[in-house]
Design a protein around this motif. Structure first.
Motif, short mmCIF file in Angstrom:
data_model
loop_
_atom_site.label_atom_id
_atom_site.label_comp_id
_atom_site.label_asym_id
_atom_site.label_seq_id
_atom_site.Cartn_x
_atom_site.Cartn_y
_atom_site.Cartn_z
N TYR A 67 0.85 -1.20 0.00
CA TYR A 67 0.00 0.00 0.00
C TYR A 67 0.88 1.24 0.00
O TYR A 67 2.07 1.16 0.33
N MET A 70 3.36 6.67 4.08
CA MET A 70 3.60 8.09 4.37
C MET A 70 4.86 8.20 5.21
O MET A 70 5.32 7.20 5.78
N TYR A 94 3.87 -6.68 14.89
CA TYR A 94 3.54 -5.96 13.66
C TYR A 94 4.83 -5.76 12.91
O TYR A 94 5.78 -5.19 13.46
N LYS A 96 6.58 -4.32 9.45
CA LYS A 96 6.30 -3.45 8.31
C LYS A 96 7.52 -3.37 7.41
O LYS A 96 8.60 -2.98 7.85
N VAL A 122 9.49 -2.87 13.23
CA VAL A 122 8.74 -3.89 13.97
C VAL A 122 8.32 -3.39 15.34
O VAL A 122 9.08 -2.69 16.02
N VAL A 140 11.83 -1.87 16.88
CA VAL A 140 13.09 -2.13 16.16
C VAL A 140 13.02 -1.59 14.74
O VAL A 140 11.98 -1.66 14.09
N GLY A 168 10.69 10.25 17.49
CA GLY A 168 11.03 8.82 17.45
C GLY A 168 9.79 7.96 17.54
O GLY A 168 8.66 8.45 17.60
N HIS A 173 4.06 7.35 17.80
CA HIS A 173 3.00 6.35 17.92
C HIS A 173 2.06 6.62 19.10
O HIS A 173 0.97 6.08 19.16
N LEU A 182 -0.99 1.91 18.00
CA LEU A 182 -1.13 1.32 16.67
C LEU A 182 -1.96 2.23 15.78
O LEU A 182 -3.06 2.64 16.16
N ASN A 184 -2.60 1.43 12.27
CA ASN A 184 -3.33 0.75 11.19
C ASN A 184 -4.50 -0.11 11.65
O ASN A 184 -5.22 -0.64 10.81
N HIS A 189 -6.17 7.56 9.87
CA HIS A 189 -5.29 8.42 9.07
C HIS A 189 -5.48 8.13 7.58
O HIS A 189 -4.90 8.80 6.74
C1 HEC Z 1 6.56 10.68 12.81
C2 HEC Z 1 5.70 9.55 13.11
C3 HEC Z 1 6.23 8.13 13.20
C4 HEC Z 1 7.45 7.70 13.67
C5 HEC Z 1 8.62 8.52 14.18
C6 HEC Z 1 7.42 6.25 13.57
N1 HEC Z 1 6.22 5.83 13.05
FE1 HEC Z 1 5.64 3.89 12.80
N2 HEC Z 1 3.91 4.54 11.94
C7 HEC Z 1 3.52 5.85 11.77
C8 HEC Z 1 2.27 5.91 11.02
C9 HEC Z 1 1.51 7.19 10.63
C10 HEC Z 1 1.90 4.57 10.77
C11 HEC Z 1 0.67 4.11 9.98
C12 HEC Z 1 0.85 4.33 8.51
C13 HEC Z 1 1.88 3.44 7.94
O1 HEC Z 1 1.64 2.22 7.86
O2 HEC Z 1 2.94 3.97 7.59
C14 HEC Z 1 2.94 3.73 11.37
C15 HEC Z 1 2.92 2.36 11.38
C16 HEC Z 1 3.86 1.58 11.99
C17 HEC Z 1 3.76 0.13 12.16
C18 HEC Z 1 2.55 -0.72 11.80
C19 HEC Z 1 1.67 -0.85 13.04
C20 HEC Z 1 0.76 0.34 13.26
O3 HEC Z 1 1.08 1.28 14.02
O4 HEC Z 1 -0.30 0.35 12.66
C21 HEC Z 1 4.90 -0.30 12.77
C22 HEC Z 1 5.27 -1.72 13.13
C23 HEC Z 1 5.72 0.88 13.01
N3 HEC Z 1 5.05 2.00 12.52
C24 HEC Z 1 6.95 0.83 13.63
C25 HEC Z 1 7.71 1.97 13.91
C26 HEC Z 1 9.03 1.93 14.50
C27 HEC Z 1 9.76 0.67 14.95
C28 HEC Z 1 9.47 3.23 14.57
C29 HEC Z 1 10.79 3.77 15.06
C30 HEC Z 1 12.01 3.16 14.51
C31 HEC Z 1 8.41 4.06 14.03
N4 HEC Z 1 7.36 3.26 13.64
C32 HEC Z 1 8.47 5.45 13.96
C33 HEC Z 1 4.20 6.94 12.22
C34 HEC Z 1 5.47 6.94 12.80
#
Ligand code: HEC
Length: 191
Positions: A67, A70, A94, A96, A122, A140, A168, A173, A182, A184, A189
């Motif tokens: 998909y 962002m 989770y 990704k 993750v 991670v 971070g 999150h 979480l 998703n 969004h």
């Molecule tokens: C500035 C905001 C931001 C940061 C910093 C960020 N994320 Fe996310 N993350 C998101 C958003 C928005 C989504 C949902 C959209 C997508 O899938 O990208 C998401 C989705 C995810 C998901 C899928 C589970 C879910 O939340 O639905 C994982 C796993 C994840 N992030 C891991 C991480 C990890 C590990 C880090 C740090 C190394 C991190 N993210 C840093 C914004 C962020």
């Protein structure tokens, strides 16, 4: 009189010992970084092995339809989620896959996933008490071969990333709907 002096010195020694101990404890707690420690890195490696075995990462990875993502994650993303057991603890994970490159399209990812995979981010729900402030998530950021990304200071991105900081994984999150870190599962969004 002698006895009183003896008891007094015992009390002083005990008090000094207690203070030293408290100080050591406090110093030790301050010394344990919230993420990137040796044990965080070792845990992330154990987790990666489990993810490989469960086909959530690696050459045999189960494929989902990618998909459009962002920032800060990839331009094109793929997400898998299931229960896994790491070091005797079972929790939800989770995973990704983050794809990036010039002129990215979903078909490029479907046809050449390995070429565009830049990171695997993750979240794994660890045992109660691992990080009660943040619902016990272990965070991670892996490279495609399972090694770790580091922050600009060279600290590995594994563990409670980045607890206590304004940017971070945890900071961002925290804003996810439902208060569960979480995004998703509620997907507010998305359109
Ligand atoms: C500035 C905001 C931001 C940061 C910093 C960020 N994320 Fe996310 N993350 C998101 C958003 C928005 C989504 C949902 C959209 C997508 O899938 O990208 C998401 C989705 C995810 C998901 C899928 C589970 C879910 O939340 O639905 C994982 C796993 C994840 N992030 C891991 C991480 C990890 C590990 C880090 C740090 C190394 C991190 N993210 C840093 C914004 C962020």
């Amino acid at each position: 009189m002698k006895k009183a002096l003896f008891i007094l010195s015992l009390v002083i020694i005990a008090a000094l010992g207690f203070t030293a101990c408290m100080h050591k404890n406090m110093t030790m707690q301050q010394d344990i970084p919230p993420f990137g420690s040796e044990s965080d890195v070792a845990y992330s490696q154990a987790l990666w092995k489990v993810l490989e075995k469960e086909k959530l990462v690696g050459p045999d990875q189960i494929r989902a339809l990618p998909y459009e993502g962002m920032e800060p994650h990839g331009v094109i993303l793929e997400q898998l989620s299931t229960m896994v057991t790491v070091k005797g603890h079972t929790g939800i994970v989770y995973v990704k896959a983050n794809y990036m490159g010039d002129g990215m399209t979903r078909s490029k990812v479907v046809n050449y996933p390995d070429q565009y995979l830049v990171a695997v981010t993750v979240m794994f729900k660890r045992e109660n008490g691992y990080d009660p402030d943040n619902q016990d998530w272990f965070w991670v950021k892996y490279k495609s071969d399972g090694s770790l990304f580091a922050n600009p200071k060279g600290v590995m991105l594994a563990g409670r990333v980045a607890k206590g900081m304004s940017v971070g994984c945890i900071a961002c999150h925290t804003d996810a709907d439902g208060g569960d870190y979480l995004f998703n599962n509620t997907a507010s969004h998305l359109d």
